[in-house]
Design a protein around this motif. Structure first.
Motif, PDB file in Angstrom:
ATOM      1  N   SER A 227     114.362  17.491  22.642  1.00  0.00           N
ATOM      2  CA  SER A 227     113.544  16.425  22.063  1.00  0.00           C
ATOM      3  C   SER A 227     113.220  16.669  20.591  1.00  0.00           C
ATOM      4  CB  SER A 227     112.246  16.258  22.856  1.00  0.00           C
ATOM      5  OG  SER A 227     111.393  17.379  22.670  1.00  0.00           O
ATOM      6  N   ILE A 228     113.421  17.895  20.101  1.00  0.00           N
ATOM      7  CA  ILE A 228     113.131  18.155  18.683  1.00  0.00           C
ATOM      8  C   ILE A 228     114.010  17.291  17.782  1.00  0.00           C
ATOM      9  CG2 ILE A 228     112.388  20.521  19.182  1.00  0.00           C
ATOM     10  CD1 ILE A 228     114.987  21.486  17.812  1.00  0.00           C
ATOM     11  N   ALA A 229     115.168  16.868  18.291  1.00  0.00           N
ATOM     12  CA  ALA A 229     116.078  16.050  17.481  1.00  0.00           C
ATOM     13  C   ALA A 229     115.453  14.703  17.120  1.00  0.00           C
ATOM     14  CB  ALA A 229     117.388  15.833  18.224  1.00  0.00           C
ATOM     15  N   SER A 230     114.484  14.247  17.906  1.00  0.00           N
ATOM     16  CA  SER A 230     113.876  12.931  17.667  1.00  0.00           C
ATOM     17  C   SER A 230     113.080  12.885  16.373  1.00  0.00           C
ATOM     18  CB  SER A 230     112.968  12.556  18.837  1.00  0.00           C
ATOM     19  OG  SER A 230     111.840  13.413  18.896  1.00  0.00           O
ATOM     20  N   LEU A 231     112.838  14.042  15.754  1.00  0.00           N
ATOM     21  CA  LEU A 231     112.052  14.098  14.525  1.00  0.00           C
ATOM     22  C   LEU A 231     112.882  13.791  13.282  1.00  0.00           C
ATOM     23  CD1 LEU A 231     110.046  17.353  15.359  1.00  0.00           C
ATOM     24  CD2 LEU A 231     109.165  15.018  15.412  1.00  0.00           C
ATOM     25  N   PHE A 232     114.198  13.717  13.414  1.00  0.00           N
ATOM     26  CA  PHE A 232     115.050  13.469  12.250  1.00  0.00           C
ATOM     27  C   PHE A 232     114.908  12.038  11.748  1.00  0.00           C
ATOM     28  CE2 PHE A 232     117.740  17.153  13.785  1.00  0.00           C
ATOM     29  CZ  PHE A 232     117.462  17.952  12.683  1.00  0.00           C
ATOM     30  N   THR A 233     115.250  11.855  10.473  1.00  0.00           N
ATOM     31  CA  THR A 233     115.031  10.541   9.842  1.00  0.00           C
ATOM     32  C   THR A 233     116.238  10.066   9.027  1.00  0.00           C
ATOM     33  OG1 THR A 233     114.023  11.608   7.905  1.00  0.00           O
ATOM     34  CG2 THR A 233     112.530  10.902   9.670  1.00  0.00           C
ATOM     35  N   THR A 234     117.416  10.698   9.192  1.00  0.00           N
ATOM     36  CA  THR A 234     118.571  10.284   8.397  1.00  0.00           C
ATOM     37  C   THR A 234     119.791  10.029   9.280  1.00  0.00           C
ATOM     38  OG1 THR A 234     119.477  12.513   8.035  1.00  0.00           O
ATOM     39  CG2 THR A 234     117.757  11.758   6.510  1.00  0.00           C
ATOM     40  N   ASP A 235     120.699   9.203   8.775  1.00  0.00           N
ATOM     41  CA  ASP A 235     121.949   8.927   9.492  1.00  0.00           C
ATOM     42  C   ASP A 235     122.784  10.184   9.647  1.00  0.00           C
ATOM     43  OD1 ASP A 235     122.154   6.198  10.337  1.00  0.00           O
ATOM     44  OD2 ASP A 235     122.217   5.602   8.238  1.00  0.00           O
ATOM     45  N   GLU A 236     122.755  11.021   8.633  1.00  0.00           N
ATOM     46  CA  GLU A 236     123.524  12.268   8.690  1.00  0.00           C
ATOM     47  C   GLU A 236     123.076  13.125   9.869  1.00  0.00           C
ATOM     48  OE1 GLU A 236     124.565  16.128   5.835  1.00  0.00           O
ATOM     49  OE2 GLU A 236     123.074  14.646   5.199  1.00  0.00           O
ATOM     50  N   ASN A 237     121.764  13.254  10.037  1.00  0.00           N
ATOM     51  CA  ASN A 237     121.244  14.028  11.163  1.00  0.00           C
ATOM     52  C   ASN A 237     121.562  13.360  12.501  1.00  0.00           C
ATOM     53  OD1 ASN A 237     118.499  14.834   9.079  1.00  0.00           O
ATOM     54  ND2 ASN A 237     119.936  16.339   9.867  1.00  0.00           N
ATOM     55  N   ARG A 238     121.432  12.037  12.545  1.00  0.00           N
ATOM     56  CA  ARG A 238     121.735  11.323  13.792  1.00  0.00           C
ATOM     57  C   ARG A 238     123.185  11.561  14.213  1.00  0.00           C
ATOM     58  NH1 ARG A 238     124.558   7.305  14.862  1.00  0.00           N
ATOM     59  NH2 ARG A 238     124.786   6.693  12.680  1.00  0.00           N
ATOM     60  N   GLU A 239     124.099  11.490  13.252  1.00  0.00           N
ATOM     61  CA  GLU A 239     125.517  11.720  13.567  1.00  0.00           C
ATOM     62  C   GLU A 239     125.740  13.142  14.052  1.00  0.00           C
ATOM     63  OE1 GLU A 239     127.446  10.716   9.940  1.00  0.00           O
ATOM     64  OE2 GLU A 239     127.086   8.550  10.157  1.00  0.00           O
ATOM     65  N   ASP A 240     125.034  14.092  13.449  1.00  0.00           N
ATOM     66  CA  ASP A 240     125.160  15.489  13.852  1.00  0.00           C
ATOM     67  C   ASP A 240     124.671  15.683  15.287  1.00  0.00           C
ATOM     68  OD1 ASP A 240     125.616  18.257  13.640  1.00  0.00           O
ATOM     69  OD2 ASP A 240     123.558  18.624  12.971  1.00  0.00           O
ATOM     70  N   VAL A 241     123.511  15.087  15.600  1.00  0.00           N
ATOM     71  CA  VAL A 241     122.953  15.200  16.957  1.00  0.00           C
ATOM     72  C   VAL A 241     123.909  14.569  17.972  1.00  0.00           C
ATOM     73  CG1 VAL A 241     121.072  14.457  18.475  1.00  0.00           C
ATOM     74  CG2 VAL A 241     120.558  15.276  16.157  1.00  0.00           C
ATOM     75  N   GLU A 242     124.401  13.392  17.644  1.00  0.00           N
ATOM     76  CA  GLU A 242     125.304  12.681  18.553  1.00  0.00           C
ATOM     77  C   GLU A 242     126.579  13.485  18.785  1.00  0.00           C
ATOM     78  OE1 GLU A 242     126.096   7.991  19.327  1.00  0.00           O
ATOM     79  OE2 GLU A 242     125.869   8.679  17.263  1.00  0.00           O
TER      80      GLU A 242
END
Length: 284
Positions: A227-242
């Motif tokens: 759930s720590i991933a939910s704290l991100f705020t950028t597309d770059e981070n979202r793509e990394d998590v995905e």
């Protein structure tokens, strides 16, 4: 957050609570401002947002003070902990300095720091602390046999601002010194530290096999971890998590992963919708 009213309208409303005395109201206000704090941590006007937070909570802090008065009840103690924590979160220099002073008192005589604010003192002393403070807190962690006190120290050890110290906390959290369930406390606490989110996420990815081995079967522990991933705020981070969870499936936390990705998308959309207005509002 849903966009039905401008965020600046909420901020104007929040300013009206600088003389608030009710603990539950202050807790709700703090929770909402902390949500903004997480979203705005990488924005150019973040320091002005922090100053805004100090302006709201400092009058309450001046009134409630650090020490309990005769006749106070548990709600007064709760209010004190909330306000001092928030002032520390918004980097109020006076509060951070007083926490450091009280930590020195604690080292001489722990009983002189009331249990109601002990966790706050430790956390704020860490937030403005250095390597000697860090080493001292680990030694105190090792010396205490009370699990509640150990958790207080672990949370404080996750509040330092220096990346090297936060990395050490993460590494030590995986050792035999820390209970398996408390490793999650360390990871989540570092992730909530605005200096530690990227560090916590990289640490999770690097040590994923061990996290999965420890918590993958139970589900709940792994859900907290991812759930720590939910704290991100950028597309770059979202793509990394995905990308990471596509390569490393976690069936026990699949729904939490989906929720975290959705939360990142919401965070990104919120910032796109509010960034310009907030920058102008804080500049004014």
């Amino acid at each position: 957050r849903a966009g039905h009213i401008p965020t600046t309208q909420f901020l104007s409303l929040a300013e009206a609570y600088s003389e608030e005395t009710d603990a539950s109201v202050c807790a709700d206000l703090a929770s909402n401002l902390n949500g903004l704090n997480s979203l705005l941590r990488n924005e150019s006007f973040y320091s002005r947002f922090q100053a805004f937070g100090r302006r709201i909570f400092r009058p309450i802090g001046n009134r409630i003070g650090w020490d309990a008065r005769s006749g106070e009840g548990h709600l007064d103690a709760l209010l004190r902990a909330i306000i001092l924590s928030q002032l520390g979160e918004f980097e109020d220099r006076e509060v951070l300095d007083e926490a450091a002073r009280r930590f020195s008192v604690y080292l001489e005589e722990p009983t002189k720091i009331h249990p109601d604010i002990r966790g706050t003192v430790l956390a704020l002393a860490a937030a403005a602390g250095d390597r000697p403070n860090y080493d001292t807190m680990w030694e105190l962690y090792r010396q205490t046999f009370l699990e509640e006190e150990k958790v207080r120290f672990l949370r404080a050890l996750s509040r330092f601002s220096q990346p090297q110290l936060l990395t050490e906390t993460l590494e030590k959290s995986m050792s035999n010194e820390v209970r398996v369930q408390d490793t999650i406390t360390c990871l989540v606490s570092v992730a909530r530290n605005r200096n530690g989110l990227e560090l916590a996420w990289e640490f999770l990815k690097t040590n994923w096999d061990e996290f999965d081995r420890r918590y993958g079967e139970g589900g709940f522990g792994l859900m907290n971890v991812v759930s720590i991933a939910s704290l991100f705020t950028t597309d770059e981070n979202r793509e990394d998590v995905e990308r990471f969870f596509t390569d490393h499936p976690a069936p026990a936390a699949e729904r939490t992963i989906e929720q975290s990705l959705e939360r990142i998308r919401i965070n990104i959309a919120w910032l796109e919708r509010n960034r310009t207005d907030l920058e102008s509002w804080f500049a004014g």
